[in-house]
Design a protein around this motif. Structure first.
Motif, PDB file in Angstrom:
ATOM      1  N   SER A  88       0.795  -0.960  -0.066  1.00 18.97           N
ATOM      2  CA  SER A  88       0.070   0.170  -0.048  1.00 18.97           C
ATOM      3  C   SER A  88       0.822   1.143   0.071  1.00 18.97           C
ATOM      4  O   SER A  88       0.458   2.249  -0.585  1.00 18.97           O
ATOM      5  CB  SER A  88      -0.815   0.117   1.298  1.00 18.97           C
ATOM      6  OG  SER A  88      -1.842  -1.090   1.225  1.00 18.97           O
ATOM      7  N   GLN A 148      -6.870   0.730  -0.606  1.00 18.35           N
ATOM      8  CA  GLN A 148      -7.365  -0.586   0.241  1.00 18.35           C
ATOM      9  C   GLN A 148      -8.518  -0.137   1.128  1.00 18.35           C
ATOM     10  O   GLN A 148      -9.296  -1.003   1.236  1.00 18.35           O
ATOM     11  CB  GLN A 148      -5.971  -0.867   1.216  1.00 18.35           C
ATOM     12  CG  GLN A 148      -6.132  -2.041   2.081  1.00 18.35           C
ATOM     13  CD  GLN A 148      -4.995  -2.757   2.708  1.00 18.35           C
ATOM     14  OE1 GLN A 148      -4.075  -2.021   2.658  1.00 18.35           O
ATOM     15  NE2 GLN A 148      -5.035  -3.582   3.643  1.00 18.35           N
ATOM     16  N   ASP A 157      -6.095  -1.682  -5.063  1.00 17.36           N
ATOM     17  CA  ASP A 157      -5.428  -2.313  -3.848  1.00 17.36           C
ATOM     18  C   ASP A 157      -6.341  -3.120  -2.875  1.00 17.36           C
ATOM     19  O   ASP A 157      -7.545  -2.574  -2.561  1.00 17.36           O
ATOM     20  CB  ASP A 157      -4.820  -1.177  -2.869  1.00 17.36           C
ATOM     21  CG  ASP A 157      -3.996  -1.556  -1.535  1.00 17.36           C
ATOM     22  OD1 ASP A 157      -3.853  -2.794  -1.444  1.00 17.36           O
ATOM     23  OD2 ASP A 157      -3.433  -0.631  -0.922  1.00 17.36           O
ATOM     24  N   GLU A 158      -6.246  -4.474  -3.127  1.00 15.20           N
ATOM     25  CA  GLU A 158      -7.172  -5.486  -2.412  1.00 15.20           C
ATOM     26  C   GLU A 158      -8.688  -5.212  -2.943  1.00 15.20           C
ATOM     27  O   GLU A 158      -9.355  -5.009  -1.863  1.00 15.20           O
ATOM     28  CB  GLU A 158      -7.052  -5.611  -0.825  1.00 15.20           C
ATOM     29  CG  GLU A 158      -5.586  -5.760  -0.403  1.00 15.20           C
ATOM     30  CD  GLU A 158      -5.429  -6.239   0.837  1.00 15.20           C
ATOM     31  OE1 GLU A 158      -6.412  -6.442   1.515  1.00 15.20           O
ATOM     32  OE2 GLU A 158      -4.274  -6.179   1.395  1.00 15.20           O
TER      33      GLU A 158
HETATM   34 MG   LIG Z   1      -2.037  -2.849   2.372  1.00 17.34          MG
END
Ligand SMILES: [Mg+2]
Ligand SMILES: Nc1ncnc2c1ncn2[C@@H]1O[C@H](COP(=O)(O)OP(=O)(O)O)[C@@H](O)[C@H]1O
Lengths: 354, 246
Positions: B47, B89, B168-169
């Motif tokens: 991240s 995220q 991010d995810e």
């Molecule tokens: Mg992360």
């Protein structure tokens, strides 16, 4: 409520406000009319903070800095030109430019929100002290003496545009002030519907997301702040027109605090809330002033505490939520006999819908 | 003939938080139209890497080049305007606004290049359909489920029409069906644009990945095909061990 219904209601409300302004002089006496004129100029001030705080997320503890600068700009120009037309223009322009300079420093300097409050507060104190120490002939702009703590008396009030010989009567001043309030409300309403207004609300909602989409939060906040400064300045001109006087106490912190109270009570994040809060409180304070039993500040404080505890959203949003809930209930009741399933859709309200 | 310049390139990229070195001398390159997966255990610095790429963090050291632009230390909105979009995220949406307004804000910025309100409206409708939230277009985003909010954020990223998309995810908190749909959308986007995707779910990685970069303790530990990475014993040790065994 769906779009068209809402727009119609809003248009009707504006129309009602226009009619109220038009017929007011034939229903109240001169003293009351003067008082309402004052309330309306204060409501413009309330709108200026309600706009930058509620829609820009900028809490200024010193909105009176712009109000006072507008008032002084008006007074100085009106005395020099003996004409209110350029004076009103400068009353908007000078505070807007001051907001531009101050805002540039604050927003582009990446100063945090907490310090923004401190800075606006400090600037207001500085302005108070500066204008307070302008007694004597040395402190004059053109033929206008600033007068230090005594202020500037006998400021020319509004005249017909470009016609200094026809000074407005109190009744006409009422039309102008009430009209200005409606115009500012409408202007801000339209601004909030524009692309710029939508982006400003987005920046208030989530500055990081707005920036990651390519909007410059510094610029957006600066522009909102400048608009707020200009509107506060206009309020300053309206205020001087009401009293034909301006003194350094216009920068008083107590007034800055009062604006915040109006907004908390009327409802942050709405445009109508600050106006309602301002009218209510100003009326109450004027009523308290006519008797001796209670101290106005004490009552104000008590009201604020009650609101913060019981109606934290303020009057307008609370009433709106109640109406919406009632409407939903009524609709569901109508539907149920037909045997329809009612799925509770995520309802609620987009911010800035009022 | 010179090699085609990469779309994105970082050199010696380093980010320190006091004593913590979140990214340590990262040299990374992404080709035009490439789809890259980033994996690595929690705290590996993925991240942080994204935050430097999007201007949310200014690198302590090193350079980032996007096409011909050096962007390290630029502000987020400047980088966004060059054409990098990110789904962060932690869901990063306009919670108080409607789904449509969220997507419109992204589309309006993108359409500004063509100065067209019609174009923005067209993008909004297209994206709403793509993220399958057309039926909830007027709902307030803050009242939606976590998974739906993820979709809204993906929608805003799509509507902004960036050249490079960072996710991010993206599948965190999604159902299996939604995860499959996300994989499908990623492949679809990849036909015209480059992506970097951070994900933990190995099944998901297998669905989309070609090349995988493994982060470990702020450094790039390995960079290879999915198969090679999954077969690597070091990767198994630091990251996959338990999951693959399970
Ligand atoms: Mg992360
Ligand atoms: N703002 C910050 N301040 C201090 N330490 C941070 C900050 N952001 C991340 N870190 C640290 O940097 C390391 C990498 O974090 P992160 O990039 O979030 O990892 P990942 O996304 O791979 O899980 C972690 O040790 C984390 O605690």
């Amino acid at each position: 409520m769906n779009g068209p219904v809402k727009l119609t209601l809003q248009a009707l409300a504006i129309l009602a406000a226009c009619v109220a302004v038009a017929v007011m002089p034939s229903y109240v006496d001169l003293f009351q009319l003067m008082q309402f004129t004052l309330f309306c100029s204060m409501a413009v001030l309330a709108l200026s903070l309600g706009f930058i705080w509620g829609f820009g997320g900028i809490l200024s503890f010193g909105q009176t800095a712009f109000f006072g600068l507008g008032a002084y700009a008006y007074a100085v120009t009106a005395i020099n030109f003996q004409d209110s037309t350029p004076a009103i223009l400068l009353a908007v322009l000078v505070p807007a430019l001051f907001a531009l300079a101050l805002g540039y420093f604050v927003f582009y300097g990446r100063i945090s929100d907490v310090y923004l409050g401190v800075i606006t507060l400090t600037v207001t104190l500085i302005l108070f002290n500066v204008f307070n120490s302008t007694a004597g002939d040395a402190y004059a702009i053109g033929s206008a003496r600033l007068g230090g703590f005594n202020g500037m008396p006998a400021v020319p009030t509004f005249n017909m545009p470009f016609d200094p010989s026809s000074i407005l009567f109190p009744e006409q001043s009422w039309y102008v002030t009430g009209g200005a309030l409606i115009a500012v409300y409408l202007g801000l309403r339209l601004l909030l519907r524009s692309s710029f207004g939508r982006v400003a609300i987005a920046v208030r909602e989530n500055e990081t997301r707005a920036a990651l989409l390519g909007y410059d939060p510094r610029l957006v906040k600066l522009l909102v702040f400048v608009v707020g400064g200009g509107v506060a300045g206009l309020a300053g001109a309206l205020y001087v027109n009401w009293g034909a006087f301006v003194g350094p106490t216009i920068f008083a912190l107590s007034l800055s605090a009062e604006i915040i109270i109006w907004i908390c009570i009327g409802g942050l994040g709405t445009l109508i809330g600050p106006i309602v809060g301002c009218f209510l409180i100003e009326y109450l304070v004027s009523q308290i002033g006519t008797q001796q039993a209670f101290n106005a500040n004490l009552v104000l404080g008590a009201i604020l505490v009650v609101f913060v505890l019981l109606l934290p959203k303020g009057l307008v949003p609370t009433v709106r939520d109640l109406l919406l809930a009632a409407g939903r209930l009524a609709r569901e009741r109508n539907r149920r006999p037909a045997g329809e399933e009612t799925h509770a859709l995520p309802g609620g309200h987009p911010v800035g819908a009022e | 003939m010179a090699e085609i310049a990469p779309l994105l390139e970082t050199r010696n990229l380093t980010m320190r938080f006091g004593g913590v070195v979140a990214n340590d001398d990262v040299n990374f390159a992404l080709e035009e139209m490439e789809l890259r997966c980033l994996i690595g255990p929690n705290g590996a610095g993925k991240s942080t890497f994204f935050k430097m790429l999007t201007g949310q963090l200014t690198p302590t050291q090193g350079t980032i080049r996007f096409r011909t632009h050096p962007i390290a230390g630029n502000l987020p909105h400047q980088i966004a305007r060059l054409g990098i979009g990110i789904k962060t995220q932690i869901p990063n949406v306009f919670n108080g606004l409607s789904v449509r307004e969220n997507v419109w804000l992204a589309a309006a910025r993108a359409a500004r290049r063509e100065a067209s309100a019609k174009r923005a409206a067209a993008i909004v409708d297209e994206v709403l359909e793509r993220i399958r939230l057309g039926g909830l277009a007027e709902a307030i985003v803050g009242q939606l489920s976590h998974g739906q909010r993820q979709w809204v954020e993906i929608g805003t990223v799509l509507a902004a029409e960036p050249e490079l998309i960072l996710l991010d995810e993206p599948a965190a908190g999604m159902t299996d069906e939604e995860t499959a749909r996300t994989a499908e959308i990623i492949r679809e986007i990849n036909r015209t644009r480059a992506l970097i995707v951070v994900e933990h779910d190995m099944e998901f990685i297998k669905m989309i990945a070609k090349k995988v970069t493994v982060f470990h303790q702020g450094r790039i530990m390995m960079e290879d095909t999915v198969e090679a990475v999954l077969a690597d014993s070091r990767v198994r040790d630091v990251y996959l061990g338990k999951k693959v065994a399970a």
